[in-house]
Design an enzyme around this catalytic site. Structure first.
Site, mmCIF file in Angstrom:
data_model
loop_
_atom_site.group_PDB
_atom_site.id
_atom_site.type_symbol
_atom_site.label_atom_id
_atom_site.label_comp_id
_atom_site.label_asym_id
_atom_site.label_seq_id
_atom_site.Cartn_x
_atom_site.Cartn_y
_atom_site.Cartn_z
ATOM 1 N N LYS A 1 -46.388 89.378 -95.621
ATOM 2 C CA LYS A 1 -44.952 89.650 -95.769
ATOM 3 C C LYS A 1 -44.734 90.984 -96.482
ATOM 4 C CE LYS A 1 -40.722 87.412 -97.525
ATOM 5 N NZ LYS A 1 -40.210 86.285 -98.321
ATOM 6 N N SER B 1 -36.669 83.794 -96.174
ATOM 7 C CA SER B 1 -36.743 85.209 -95.867
ATOM 8 C C SER B 1 -38.050 85.621 -95.190
ATOM 9 C CB SER B 1 -36.562 86.014 -97.164
ATOM 10 O OG SER B 1 -37.599 85.742 -98.106
ATOM 11 N N SER C 1 -38.270 80.244 -99.006
ATOM 12 C CA SER C 1 -38.524 81.330 -98.059
ATOM 13 C C SER C 1 -39.820 81.216 -97.271
ATOM 14 C CB SER C 1 -38.490 82.677 -98.788
ATOM 15 O OG SER C 1 -37.179 82.978 -99.204
#
Length: 607
Positions: A204, A280, A304
């Site tokens: 990420k 996210s 997330s």
């Protein structure tokens, strides 16, 4: 006069009087011109304060934070009482080599024949496991270099889509080829570094992975925060031979739950490309769901990792706060975030978790974690341990979902766990869930703002998306007294949950209150604010973040539209082995039929 309220101490609260509060978030849903106009109003000196004050009042935040006496002392980060040891587990050394922990994890897995899987009927869809890749490499059925070329070809296809739907924000084919060539050579020499050698993983964009920049989904953050070395978790994966493919897309700075990103393009849900992945950690979940990577690393400060895993039909693990070293993550100083794996199977989550675990020195002193351990799924006694587990279910909360498809599917799995393994479901009551959500948003909002304020005030405000600026307008309104009140609520809620978890081993919920929402076309260009969707997506996940508890999302089926549904287990502090054991059992119950994502690539066989 008459505004002041006084809460009873938790030990005096009569749970028989607790009533579940169905919550509707009062906030506008805006995209396009109206979102931009709303941001201008929010950032105006006088009218902005009035709007924010009105929204906080409508959502009962002022009543809770300003007008209520909370008798508990503040808890500024999770604090746990001593916990009983889990049984039928494999103990791991935090200070040991990651590849040695991965080898122990491999031995803890149940018997599996990769050759049988390789030659199985290809018409029935399933994800390739990490053990399948390792078998194919060892048997010279393929090589990391061959798989790398398939991966690069698929990435080129994704990068040419209109409108852009990038899975990776930073990506260099030559770096992938170089890592794959080194891995291929190790297999040719019969000396792979671990079972993770040659496994493709994405990181990420808020976790450092040299030489890629960490933008956090923004257009500029790499300029104010240059990357100097791998994050601690990434360095451990690299030492196991993992091929790190680049930095995965995300909702800007993690301040959203859909995965929308106007800066780089919005990642699409592989099961329904017109819908969001969830966020996210949008890119990590999408790249795993689409078959391009066996695993990815995400961060989880408000669901997330678990939200996008649920919406994309894969596995997402959030470990206990402090279990993994946050060094090298943009959000490395908060009290609700962890770094965790997103994988296509539970056993792959076990292998990746074994590689990355290990508290920082500071957290080891402060948190006093118990030794990390994994469920010994190869043991004959494992099923007996599974059958003894008690699952706590707060029915009114469990059923508070956008569609009964979700609660019905999750309920069906609980019934099958009882029938197959004897796992008893116990009715529980959890007080003050509205206060939980308030305490979480004040905590994560204040901590995020603390880190972003210097750049916000240094002229970077206009570089943030309108969605982020909307959130920051709310977060910047929180006062020091609001933050302290939220930490008093954290202790209060911890008291309730530690009492509940004396009588049950886990708390079980759906992972999300809705399946993947549709992407409004206007949101692709200008972003979107929709706190009602955010509330539906976050309804069940923030408990584990505010209280630091371990949790896992495991796919259990699909709604009537064919969209994935996830089931969540929330465990006792440091009890990752228990939730992994349950997730593995659920995965086996849901083994067939699995739905092949609309966007799927078989990079192992090249089909």
């Amino acid at each position: 006069m008459g505004k002041k309220k006084v809460m009873l101490p938790t030990n005096e609260v009569d749970l028989a009087t607790v009533k579940y509060q169905y919550e509707k978030i009062e906030a506008p849903h805006l995209t396009g011109f109206w979102l931009k106009f709303f941001v201008k109003l929010l950032e105006a000196p006088l009218i902005g304060s009035l709007i924010i004050s009105h929204l906080k009042k409508e959502n009962k935040m002022i009543e809770m934070l300003k007008n209520t006496v909370i008798p508990e002392a503040p808890m500024f980060k999770p604090e746990f009482p001593p916990q009983e040891s889990e049984t039928e587990v494999v103990l791991l050394e935090e200070d040991g080599k990651p590849e040695e922990r991965v080898e122990l994890a491999l031995k803890s897995l149940p018997d599996y024949d990769p050759a049988k899987s390789w030659n199985a009927d290809s018409s029935a869809f399933h994800y390739w496991k990490i053990r399948d890749y390792a078998y194919a490499y060892r048997s010279k059925l393929t090589s990391p270099s061959i798989v790398a070329e398939r991966f690069i070809s698929a990435m080129e296809e994704f990068n040419n889509k209109k409108p852009p739907t990038p899975l990776l924000i930073s990506y260099d084919p030559e770096l992938i080829r170089k890592q794959a060539a080194a891995s291929t050579q190790r297999f040719e020499e019969g000396n792979p570094m671990s079972v993770l050698d040659g496994i493709f993983m994405a990181i990420k964009d808020d976790i450092d992975c040299c030489p890629h920049p960490s933008k956090g989904g923004t257009t500029f953050f790499h300029e104010v925060r240059p990357v100097k070395k791998d994050a601690a978790s990434v360095a451990k994966l690299r030492s196991c031979g993992v091929i790190l493919v680049g930095k995965a897309n995300m909702h800007e700075l993690g301040l959203g739950t859909t995965g929308n990103n106007p800066n780089h393009g919005t990642a699409r849900n592989p099961h329904a490309p017109e819908r969001y992945t969830g966020g996210s950690s949008s890119g990590p979940a999408a790249i795993v769901s689409s078959g391009l990577c066996s695993a990815a690393l995400g961060t989880d400060g408000g669901g997330s990792v678990r939200i996008p895993s649920s919406l994309c039909g894969v596995v997402g693990l959030k470990s206990t706060y402090g279990r993994t070293n946050m060094g090298g993550a943009i959000c490395d100083s908060g009290t609700v975030e962890i770094i965790g794996p997103i994988t296509s199977t539970v056993e792959d989550a076990i292998l990746v978790y074994a590689a990355i675990l290990g508290s920082s020195k500071a957290e080891r002193i402060a948190m006093r974690p118990s030794l990390p351990c994994l469920p010994n799924l190869s043991s004959r006694e494992s099923l007996n341990v599974l059958g003894s587990l008690r699952l706590g279910k707060y029915t009114e909360w469990f059923n508070d979902v956008f569609s009964t498809d979700i609660s019905d599917k999750c309920e069906d799995i609980l019934n099958r766990l009882l029938e197959t393994h004897g796992c008893q479901t116990v009715e529980i009551v959890i007080p003050e869930l509205h206060e939980m959500r308030t305490a979480h948003i004040v905590s994560i909002g204040s901590e995020s703002t603390s880190g972003l304020n210097p750049d916000f005030e240094d002229g970077k405000k206009v570089k943030f998306t309108h969605d982020t600026r909307t959130n920051l307008a709310l977060f910047r309104s929180f006062s020091a007294t609001d933050y302290v009140a939220a930490q008093c609520l954290r202790r209060r809620l911890m008291n309730y949950h530690m009492e509940i978890l004396k009588n049950v081993d886990v708390i079980v919920t759906p992972t999300t209150g809705m399946t993947a929402p549709v992407i409004p076309p206007a949101a692709l260009q200008s972003g979107e604010t929709d706190l009602q969707v955010g509330g539906n997506l976050m309804r069940f996940v923030v408990t584990a973040n505010l209280l630091g508890l371990p949790a896992i999302s495991v796919p259990v089926g699909y709604d009537k539209q064919g969209l994935p549904i996830g089931l969540q287990f929330i465990g006792r502090p440091w009890a990752e082995a228990t939730i992994l054991r349950l997730a593995a059992a659920v995965e086996e119950l849901c083994a067939t039929p699995k739905k092949k994502p609309v966007q799927f690539y078989d990079i192992l066989k090249g089909n």
